[in-house]
Design a protein around this motif. Structure first.
Motif, PDB file in Angstrom:
ATOM      1  N   VAL A 251      39.037  35.624  38.770  1.00  0.00           N
ATOM      2  CA  VAL A 251      38.971  35.462  37.314  1.00  0.00           C
ATOM      3  C   VAL A 251      37.561  35.082  36.874  1.00  0.00           C
ATOM      4  O   VAL A 251      37.041  35.610  35.881  1.00  0.00           O
ATOM      5  N   ILE A 252      36.923  34.171  37.614  1.00  0.00           N
ATOM      6  CA  ILE A 252      35.545  33.795  37.272  1.00  0.00           C
ATOM      7  C   ILE A 252      34.627  35.009  37.343  1.00  0.00           C
ATOM      8  O   ILE A 252      33.800  35.244  36.455  1.00  0.00           O
ATOM      9  N   GLY A 253      34.764  35.802  38.404  1.00  0.00           N
ATOM     10  CA  GLY A 253      33.925  36.984  38.550  1.00  0.00           C
ATOM     11  C   GLY A 253      34.114  37.973  37.419  1.00  0.00           C
ATOM     12  O   GLY A 253      33.144  38.478  36.838  1.00  0.00           O
ATOM     13  N   ALA A 254      35.370  38.248  37.074  1.00  0.00           N
ATOM     14  CA  ALA A 254      35.649  39.220  36.016  1.00  0.00           C
ATOM     15  C   ALA A 254      35.151  38.729  34.659  1.00  0.00           C
ATOM     16  O   ALA A 254      34.528  39.485  33.895  1.00  0.00           O
ATOM     17  N   LEU A 255      35.413  37.458  34.340  1.00  0.00           N
ATOM     18  CA  LEU A 255      34.989  36.925  33.044  1.00  0.00           C
ATOM     19  C   LEU A 255      33.466  36.837  32.942  1.00  0.00           C
ATOM     20  O   LEU A 255      32.890  37.091  31.874  1.00  0.00           O
ATOM     21  N   THR A 256      32.816  36.486  34.043  1.00  0.00           N
ATOM     22  CA  THR A 256      31.356  36.381  34.017  1.00  0.00           C
ATOM     23  C   THR A 256      30.708  37.742  33.793  1.00  0.00           C
ATOM     24  O   THR A 256      29.753  37.868  33.009  1.00  0.00           O
ATOM     25  N   ILE A 257      31.220  38.760  34.457  1.00  0.00           N
ATOM     26  CA  ILE A 257      30.703  40.109  34.226  1.00  0.00           C
ATOM     27  C   ILE A 257      30.958  40.529  32.782  1.00  0.00           C
ATOM     28  O   ILE A 257      30.123  41.193  32.149  1.00  0.00           O
ATOM     29  N   GLY A 258      32.109  40.126  32.245  1.00  0.00           N
ATOM     30  CA  GLY A 258      32.389  40.417  30.840  1.00  0.00           C
ATOM     31  C   GLY A 258      31.379  39.770  29.913  1.00  0.00           C
ATOM     32  O   GLY A 258      30.943  40.376  28.921  1.00  0.00           O
ATOM     33  N   THR A 259      30.990  38.534  30.236  1.00  0.00           N
ATOM     34  CA  THR A 259      29.965  37.859  29.435  1.00  0.00           C
ATOM     35  C   THR A 259      28.642  38.610  29.495  1.00  0.00           C
ATOM     36  O   THR A 259      27.979  38.824  28.471  1.00  0.00           O
ATOM     37  N   TYR A 260      28.257  39.014  30.697  1.00  0.00           N
ATOM     38  CA  TYR A 260      27.018  39.780  30.841  1.00  0.00           C
ATOM     39  C   TYR A 260      27.095  41.093  30.064  1.00  0.00           C
ATOM     40  O   TYR A 260      26.100  41.534  29.467  1.00  0.00           O
ATOM     41  N   ALA A 261      28.258  41.733  30.073  1.00  0.00           N
ATOM     42  CA  ALA A 261      28.406  43.002  29.362  1.00  0.00           C
ATOM     43  C   ALA A 261      28.186  42.817  27.863  1.00  0.00           C
ATOM     44  O   ALA A 261      27.508  43.625  27.211  1.00  0.00           O
ATOM     45  N   VAL A 262      28.757  41.755  27.315  1.00  0.00           N
ATOM     46  CA  VAL A 262      28.580  41.493  25.883  1.00  0.00           C
ATOM     47  C   VAL A 262      27.126  41.155  25.572  1.00  0.00           C
ATOM     48  O   VAL A 262      26.523  41.712  24.639  1.00  0.00           O
ATOM     49  N   ILE A 263      26.548  40.246  26.350  1.00  0.00           N
ATOM     50  CA  ILE A 263      25.170  39.817  26.104  1.00  0.00           C
ATOM     51  C   ILE A 263      24.196  40.983  26.252  1.00  0.00           C
ATOM     52  O   ILE A 263      23.314  41.203  25.408  1.00  0.00           O
ATOM     53  N   ASP A 264      24.354  41.755  27.330  1.00  0.00           N
ATOM     54  CA  ASP A 264      23.402  42.835  27.595  1.00  0.00           C
ATOM     55  C   ASP A 264      23.479  43.944  26.553  1.00  0.00           C
ATOM     56  O   ASP A 264      22.468  44.605  26.279  1.00  0.00           O
ATOM     57  N   ASN A 265      24.648  44.172  25.984  1.00  0.00           N
ATOM     58  CA  ASN A 265      24.774  45.237  24.989  1.00  0.00           C
ATOM     59  C   ASN A 265      24.413  44.764  23.584  1.00  0.00           C
ATOM     60  O   ASN A 265      23.799  45.504  22.819  1.00  0.00           O
TER      61      ASN A 265
END
Length: 223
Positions: free
Chosen positions: A139-153
């Protein structure tokens, strides 16, 4: 015939394995028809024993998963704050976040140990401990990648100035920074989740089994 006893859950074998072996010894010699009937009865018992064991562990598994999701949420919020601060609020063009990344990983690993210790208050079953830690990691891995996806876009103009992103795009063969970033995140999502899931399971089991057990004193004070 006794080999079928190995199919029963470990707890069942500890409680009834010797008794069942003795019963099978007492039934000897058996005809082929009797052997088939006894084997079918044993197999039905295997299914029932595993279903019963699963139902008995359901409260423990539920409690472990609740702890896992709560811990994952807390860690994710902390990591998201660090990601926003280092990439948006105080961005740098140089790749100088090695220390913060190391600290973040150590904090996550510490959280895995803690979730193991907390889950051990409910059960000492290493499988439940591994489930709690593994779930936390995934869950930490998936949510963290989701955060990066939002920030990077959302902040692509800021992210695209990072030297690591510039070098990565140059070596990737892509012409679009957005495409490069999103494909990198897509690949990293599975890799990070699996890595944290495996590490989380191992550290949770370690923390849970290393937790000191309380033992009551056999002596009582005389009033």
């Amino acid at each position: 015939m006794k080999r079928l006893i190995r199919l029963y859950p470990a707890r069942w074998r500890r409680q009834y394995g010797d008794e069942m072996s003795q019963v099978l010894d007492d039934l000897r010699p058996m005809s082929l028809r009797t052997r088939i009937r006894v084997a079918l009865d044993l197999l039905r018992g295997v299914v029932d024993a595993h279903l019963t064991a699963g139902r008995s562990r359901a409260p423990e598994i539920g409690a472990a998963l609740r702890r896992a999701f709560l811990a994952a949420g807390i860690v994710w919020v902390a990591l998201s704050i660090e990601i926003v601060l280092s990439n948006v609020v105080f961005p740098t063009t140089e790749d100088t976040d090695g220390a913060s990344v190391l600290i973040s990983y150590l904090a996550v690993f510490g959280a895995f140990v803690i979730i193991g210790v907390l889950t051990a208050r409910v059960t000492s079953d290493w499988r439940v401990l591994a489930l709690a830690g593994g779930t936390t990691g995934v869950v930490i891995g998936a949510l963290t990648i989701g955060t990066y996806a939002v920030i990077d876009n959302v902040f692509l103009d800021v992210i695209s100035r990072q030297q690591a992103k510039i070098d990565g795009l140059a070596g990737s063969g892509y012409t679009s920074m957005r495409t490069y970033v999103n494909l990198s995140l897509l690949f990293g999502a599975g890799l990070l989740s699996v890595f944290l899931g495996v590490v989380g399971a191992g550290l949770a089991v370690t923390g849970g089994l290393a937790r000191p057990r309380r033992t009551g004193s056999p002596y009582r004070p005389v009033p």
